[in-house]
Design an enzyme around this catalytic site. Structure first.
Site, short mmCIF file in Angstrom:
data_model
loop_
_atom_site.label_atom_id
_atom_site.label_comp_id
_atom_site.label_asym_id
_atom_site.label_seq_id
_atom_site.Cartn_x
_atom_site.Cartn_y
_atom_site.Cartn_z
N ASN A 1 -47.51 8.84 -6.98
CA ASN A 1 -46.92 8.93 -6.68
C ASN A 1 -45.82 10.12 -6.76
OD1 ASN A 1 -45.99 9.37 -3.53
ND2 ASN A 1 -46.45 7.64 -2.87
N ASP A 2 -44.16 9.42 -6.87
CA ASP A 2 -43.08 10.27 -6.89
C ASP A 2 -43.80 11.36 -8.45
OD1 ASP A 2 -42.14 8.98 -5.01
OD2 ASP A 2 -41.09 7.18 -6.63
N THR A 3 -44.07 10.90 -8.91
CA THR A 3 -44.06 11.71 -10.47
C THR A 3 -44.86 12.99 -9.99
OG1 THR A 3 -46.23 10.43 -10.79
CG2 THR A 3 -43.90 9.53 -11.66
N VAL A 4 -45.81 12.60 -9.23
CA VAL A 4 -46.64 14.29 -8.48
C VAL A 4 -46.09 15.08 -7.38
CG1 VAL A 4 -48.42 13.66 -9.34
CG2 VAL A 4 -47.82 13.37 -7.54
N SER B 1 -39.87 5.25 -5.28
CA SER B 1 -38.64 5.18 -4.70
C SER B 1 -38.45 5.29 -3.11
CB SER B 1 -38.52 6.79 -5.05
OG SER B 1 -39.04 7.92 -4.27
#
Lengths: 97, 474
Positions: free
Chosen positions: B396-399, B437
């Site tokens: 999620n956060d990494t994309v 996050s």
């Protein structure tokens, strides 16, 4: 007897060695390598063995006992999980080895 | 033969084997043999150290038999417990296990220091005393801090624990503990009352807890790596006190390697180490999120699978959610189906995918995915433009493109995988929740994105079936 300066030379050279070894590692190996270096400081068990074998009071024996116990756990656990992880890394060229 | 000579020679051999083993561990081709080389060094050193029996100090002679029995029992218990727990731990739980073993090493270093400091009968020199105190302090912090890190990653402690003025409290506590330690070394010359020495160790342990409690789960890998370096330093220092070069070398190699690894990890998350330790990441998460335009468009898993079957290039961006759903084996089965149809498939790994840098590589390796179709972020980010499909599974956060554009986002500035540049993006996700996050993800609302809702493993099974039924009897 290791005097202060000889000890500092050992520390300095060892620090460079560690830096050089890790500096070129691809990030795919970061987790196994953290685990592997975690295993290497399991050598502390040797120091704990020395302390326990030279213990002269019950207090020292108790602390030394826990020192050896914890150190042995560090070394054995670190080895097992690192080996398990590294075993799994395979390239597609080779058939299952 | 002289036992001292055998011991010294064994330690020299161990030091060589450790460094050579670590060197071999730094390439995937030789890595598996590297740990065995280092393991051989450990075996030699531990066996040789039993020869200390012949060299014990005069005062310890009457206790020799008891001490040897205690040593054997402690070794067997520690080894037996760690061996069995290490054999059965799940790959997803690896970060907390490394934290636990690391804390044990720190505790052992602190115990060596404690034996020295409690031995008040002998004369002590100043330099070894100060080194003992500092090594004990670092080791004890590493022990309690690692235990907290383990408990947090293992889900035994949830949330973060913050109070106002915490940094002041922590700072004061640290200075007081350090001052007590220096008092024991410099003023009391190692003859401090037992209660005072005990207070020093308890203080160091409490500080480790105070330091780790406010740090959020997402930052824990950096913290574990830091404590790994701490334990290395503590071992090196206690090695100096014991006049044991093997401990000094191994400890300092790990101390510096661990420090570098910590810096690399923090850099991958676009944060500094001090930022990880002293700031409260995520605490500012829910201020203003800004409106996100568009809507999430669900798609059937089978349709998505068939679309990929007719693509020429697919890039997979896996996240921790993939491993939680235990879907990596099914995923690789699907990948092999695609490869059989001539589809080019690559894996794109964000530096902090999983719970620790490199963790996702381990999880994929467990499923049998060869490491040469797995690419680091820097190497593959330019290729998303050419990809027909990018599929995000459990990440999620990494994309999240907000990291590139939205300055008010808590993840702003973190490098991300450019999956949004692919012609078609599929996001496999359990529900509509937010990432670690707590930030909403614009990617899910983009025009070229479709959501595949469901458990990752069931989704992969559905995709496999759809592709298989399409190709009939193959």
């Amino acid at each position: 007897m290791l005097t202060g300066f000889i000890a500092l030379y050992i520390f300095m050279l060892a620090a460079f060695t560690g830096y050089e070894i890790i500096g070129r590692v691809p990030s795919i190996l970061h987790t196994p390598l953290m685990s592997g270096s975690n295993f290497v400081h399991g050598i502390v068990v040797v120091g704990a063995l020395f302390a326990l074998l030279n213990a002269t009071s019950v207090l020292e024996q108790v602390i030394g006992f826990f020192g050896v116990l914890l150190g042995a756990g560090n070394a054995a656990g670190g080895y097992v999980v690192t080996e398990r992880m590294l075993q799994m890394f395979k390239s597609s060229d080779k058939k299952k080895a | 033969m002289n036992p001292t000579l055998i011991i010294d020679a064994s330690f020299l051999a161990a030091a060589f084997l450790f460094i050579y083993g670590l060197k071999r561990m730094s390439s995937p081709v030789t890595a598996a043999s590297g740990i065995r080389v280092a393991g051989l060094g450990m075996l030699i050193a531990v066996l040789a150290s039993f020869l200390y029996v012949f060299n014990v100090s005069e005062a310890a002679l009457p206790h020799r038999t008891v001490n040897v029995i205690l040593a054997a029992v402690a070794l067997i218990l520690g080894l037996g417990w760690a061996w069995t727990s290490g054999k059965k731990v799940e790959m997803t739980a690896m970060p907390q296990m490394v934290a636990l073993y690391n804390g044990m090493g720190g505790g052992a270093a602190a115990a060596i220091g404690a034996v020295e400091l409690f031995r008040t009968g002998e004369a002590h020199e100043v330099v070894p005393l100060v080194v003992t105190v500092i090594g004990s302090l670092i080791g004890a912090i590493s022990l309690s801090g690692s235990l907290i890190a383990w408990a947090k990653l293992d889900g035994r402690i949830n949330g973060t624990w913050r109070i106002s003025g915490q940094q002041l409290l922590n700072g004061t506590f640290f200075v007081a503990t350090l001052a007590l330690g220096l008092y024991i070394a410099l003023v009391a010359h190692g003859h401090a009352p037992v209660a005072l020495t005990a207070a020093f160790f308890i203080g160091a342990l409490i500080f480790g807890v105070l330091m780790t409690m406010p740090i959020g789960g997402a930052d824990m890998p950096v913290v574990i790596s830091l404590y790994n370096a701490f334990t290395g330093l503590a071992v090196g220092f206690e090695g100096f006190v014991l006049q044991n070069p093997a401990l000094m070398i191994a400890g300092m190699v790990v101390g510096s390697a661990g420090t570098l690894l910590t810096l690399l990890m923090a850099k991958a998350m676009n944060r500094s180490v001090s930022n990880v330790i002293f700031s409260n990441f995520g605490a500012t998460g829910d201020e203003e999120q800004g409106e996100i335009k568009g809507s999430m468009k669900p798609v059937d898993a089978g349709d998505a699978g068939i679309n990929m079957r007719y693509s020429s290039k697919v890039i997979i961006a896996p996240g921790y959610g993939l491993a939680v759903a235990q879907a990596q084996h099914k995923l690789y089965e699907f990948v092999k189906l695609l490869q059989d149809q001539g589809v080019e498939v690559k894996f794109a790994i964000h530096p902090v995918a999983g719970r620790m840098p490199g963790h996702m590589n381990v999880l994929l390796a467990e499923a049998g995915v060869p490491y040469d179709i797995i690419y680091d972020m820097e190497d593959i980010n330019g290729e998303f433009k050419e990809a027909d499909v990018a599929i995000v599974i459990g990440a999620n956060d990494t994309v999240n493109p907000a990291a590139r554009t939205n300055k008010s986002s808590p993840i702003y500035g973190m490098p991300i995988l450019n999956v949004d540049q692919a012609k078609q993006v599929y996001v496999v996700k359990r529900g509509q929740g937010k990432g670690y996050s707590g930030v909403e993800n614009e990617l899910f609302f983009a025009d070229n994105t479709n959501m595949v809702y469901g458990d990752a493993q069931k989704v992969m099974v559905a995709m496999i079936q759809a592709v298989k039924s399409l190709d009939g009897g193959h």
